[in-house]
Write a protein that holds these residues in place. Sequence first.
Motif, PDB file in Angstrom:
ATOM      1  N   GLY A 269       0.779  -1.230   0.000  1.00  0.00           N
ATOM      2  CA  GLY A 269       0.000   0.000   0.000  1.00  0.00           C
ATOM      3  C   GLY A 269       0.811   1.280   0.000  1.00  0.00           C
ATOM      4  N   ASN A 270       2.052   1.257  -0.499  1.00  0.00           N
ATOM      5  CA  ASN A 270       2.845   2.488  -0.604  1.00  0.00           C
ATOM      6  C   ASN A 270       2.497   3.210  -1.904  1.00  0.00           C
ATOM      7  OD1 ASN A 270       4.733   2.118   1.797  1.00  0.00           O
ATOM      8  ND2 ASN A 270       4.968   0.181   0.699  1.00  0.00           N
ATOM      9  N   PHE A 294       7.980 -10.175  -0.224  1.00  0.00           N
ATOM     10  CA  PHE A 294       6.627  -9.942  -0.704  1.00  0.00           C
ATOM     11  C   PHE A 294       6.430  -8.458  -0.975  1.00  0.00           C
ATOM     12  CE2 PHE A 294       2.346  -8.435   0.186  1.00  0.00           C
ATOM     13  CZ  PHE A 294       1.599  -9.187  -0.692  1.00  0.00           C
ATOM     14  N   PHE A 295       5.872  -8.142  -2.162  1.00  0.00           N
ATOM     15  CA  PHE A 295       5.543  -6.765  -2.526  1.00  0.00           C
ATOM     16  C   PHE A 295       4.138  -6.776  -3.123  1.00  0.00           C
ATOM     17  CE2 PHE A 295      10.092  -7.509  -3.054  1.00  0.00           C
ATOM     18  CZ  PHE A 295      10.645  -6.506  -2.268  1.00  0.00           C
ATOM     19  N   GLY A 296       3.202  -6.077  -2.488  1.00  0.00           N
ATOM     20  CA  GLY A 296       1.833  -6.178  -2.958  1.00  0.00           C
ATOM     21  C   GLY A 296       1.010  -4.920  -2.808  1.00  0.00           C
ATOM     22  N   GLU A 297       0.168  -4.674  -3.790  1.00  0.00           N
ATOM     23  CA  GLU A 297      -0.828  -3.598  -3.796  1.00  0.00           C
ATOM     24  C   GLU A 297      -0.228  -2.215  -3.559  1.00  0.00           C
ATOM     25  OE1 GLU A 297      -4.833  -3.969  -2.278  1.00  0.00           O
ATOM     26  OE2 GLU A 297      -4.513  -6.126  -2.044  1.00  0.00           O
ATOM     27  N   GLY A 329      -1.006   4.802   0.505  1.00  0.00           N
ATOM     28  CA  GLY A 329      -0.600   5.999   1.223  1.00  0.00           C
ATOM     29  C   GLY A 329      -1.079   6.032   2.653  1.00  0.00           C
ATOM     30  N   VAL A 330      -0.726   7.111   3.335  1.00  0.00           N
ATOM     31  CA  VAL A 330      -1.071   7.278   4.747  1.00  0.00           C
ATOM     32  C   VAL A 330      -2.580   7.128   4.929  1.00  0.00           C
ATOM     33  CG1 VAL A 330      -1.098   8.891   6.686  1.00  0.00           C
ATOM     34  CG2 VAL A 330       0.922   8.751   5.192  1.00  0.00           C
ATOM     35  N   GLY A 331      -2.954   6.238   5.832  1.00  0.00           N
ATOM     36  CA  GLY A 331      -4.361   6.002   6.093  1.00  0.00           C
ATOM     37  C   GLY A 331      -5.108   5.376   4.938  1.00  0.00           C
ATOM     38  N   GLN A 332      -4.407   4.824   3.952  1.00  0.00           N
ATOM     39  CA  GLN A 332      -5.019   4.260   2.733  1.00  0.00           C
ATOM     40  C   GLN A 332      -5.982   5.262   2.108  1.00  0.00           C
ATOM     41  OE1 GLN A 332      -6.277   0.294   4.455  1.00  0.00           O
ATOM     42  NE2 GLN A 332      -5.276  -0.465   2.608  1.00  0.00           N
ATOM     43  N   ALA A 333      -5.527   6.517   1.998  1.00  0.00           N
ATOM     44  CA  ALA A 333      -6.391   7.596   1.527  1.00  0.00           C
ATOM     45  C   ALA A 333      -6.287   7.865   0.030  1.00  0.00           C
ATOM     46  CB  ALA A 333      -6.065   8.881   2.297  1.00  0.00           C
TER      47      ALA A 333
END
Length: 458
Positions: A269-270, A294-297, A329-333
């Motif tokens: 999620g980055n 592991f690298f995902g999403e 991103g921060v807070g999945q925003a």
Amino acid sequence: MSDGASKTMNDRMSRRKMLTAMGMAGAGAAMAAMGVPANTAEAAPKNIGTGMKEDFGIVNPVALFGAKGNGIDDDTAAIQQALDTGKAVYLPRGAYRVTNTLFFKGSGSRLLGEGTYSLLALPMIPKGSVIISEVPSGQPTVKVPDGLQHVDISKLTIKRLVSSVSGNTGLYFEGNSNLCSVRDVEISGHYVGLWLGSTGYSTVENLFSHDNYAHGVYMVNSGINGALQWQFNNVLSQLNNAWGICVQSAVNSVGFVTMGNMFRLNTFGNRSGGICFLGRADTPINGIRIDNSFFGEDGGDEIYLDTYGGGSHKIQSTYTEAAGTGLTGVGQATPPSGAGHGLKVTANVYSVTVSDCFFINHSYNGVDCSAEQSVITGCDLRINGCAGAAGTQVGINIVSGQSLITGNKSMGQQFGVFLNNDGYHMVAQNRLSQNTVAPVAAAVAIPNSIIAPNITAG
């Protein structure tokens, strides 16, 4: 959907739930930090045991210098006085509010806590050791100055609850250091979580860096030392607003950058992507070794290599999935980007070997490679190109250079393998079935390449 595809999706969901749950632990920690009561028995610093004094040479806990650890009083001066001794500093369970950068003063120094911060039960009190950062804009929370050796930071959380700008790094290793370690540490809310400079040999183990406003982990060599030989083991970097892990050559440095082993890396999620290596023409990055990761999403390419020549890179036993398909991103925003490859290798890379890896359900190609020489063997590539963009619905896309592609399964895309040049390729003994346009195709005539035998049916 086939049984194989169903299993892939189930595995993907279970990994996503696991990583998201770890992110919720970080969110719970932030709530706990904001709700720490002023007077609780568990939050108060405790005296250190005689056994630990003998083992580590500790001359305090920080309570001897006046630290309260209640999340309200300013403990900056007390902790700094303890660090000034140059010996090991112990932070008992508690929340330590700091308003200026904490500096290590001598080689051999240690900063040891009682574990990372977590919310285990009400009332909301710290169950570990947390540094609550309120340092001014542009300054790091904890700094290891250039030239210090044998520095150890372990078993604590460094959390920032106020706004962050460039320079607000959680833990900053400046310049050159050797035989240092970062172990069992959580960092969140900063601009960059962990900043690492040059080292001949140091370790990062059991790190959780999340919800930072640029990179979760950033590595850059000094202008006089190209060694970036940090040994990574079990690192999770997620929900940061740039790359999960970013490695970069220093401007105007000489020579080349050499890497340490990178084992059990995890990103999720980055916003910019999972992990990137950004070399320079005058300072290439050599010897990348990623294993069992592991690298995902993430919001862009999961693995991005732009190293400017250098020695061969190797990626093995690594799982990548769903680039550009989730909130980041921060807070999945940040909404899904709809972009990103599993592995992107630019023409500035000399040689790469990829073995026993998974590239599943990415927005763009599973592997998109322009290296001069590439070996891709024993990999599983499925359902890539899900964003539907032209030219990005390929399992293995060779843009330029020479390639050896053997023993792979590349299924469920438009093309299993697509060749954009006649660079003396060998594509043999792969399973390339269930691709909607062709198992293997090329943009040009390829009389110098060998394309057989492969399984294309079933």
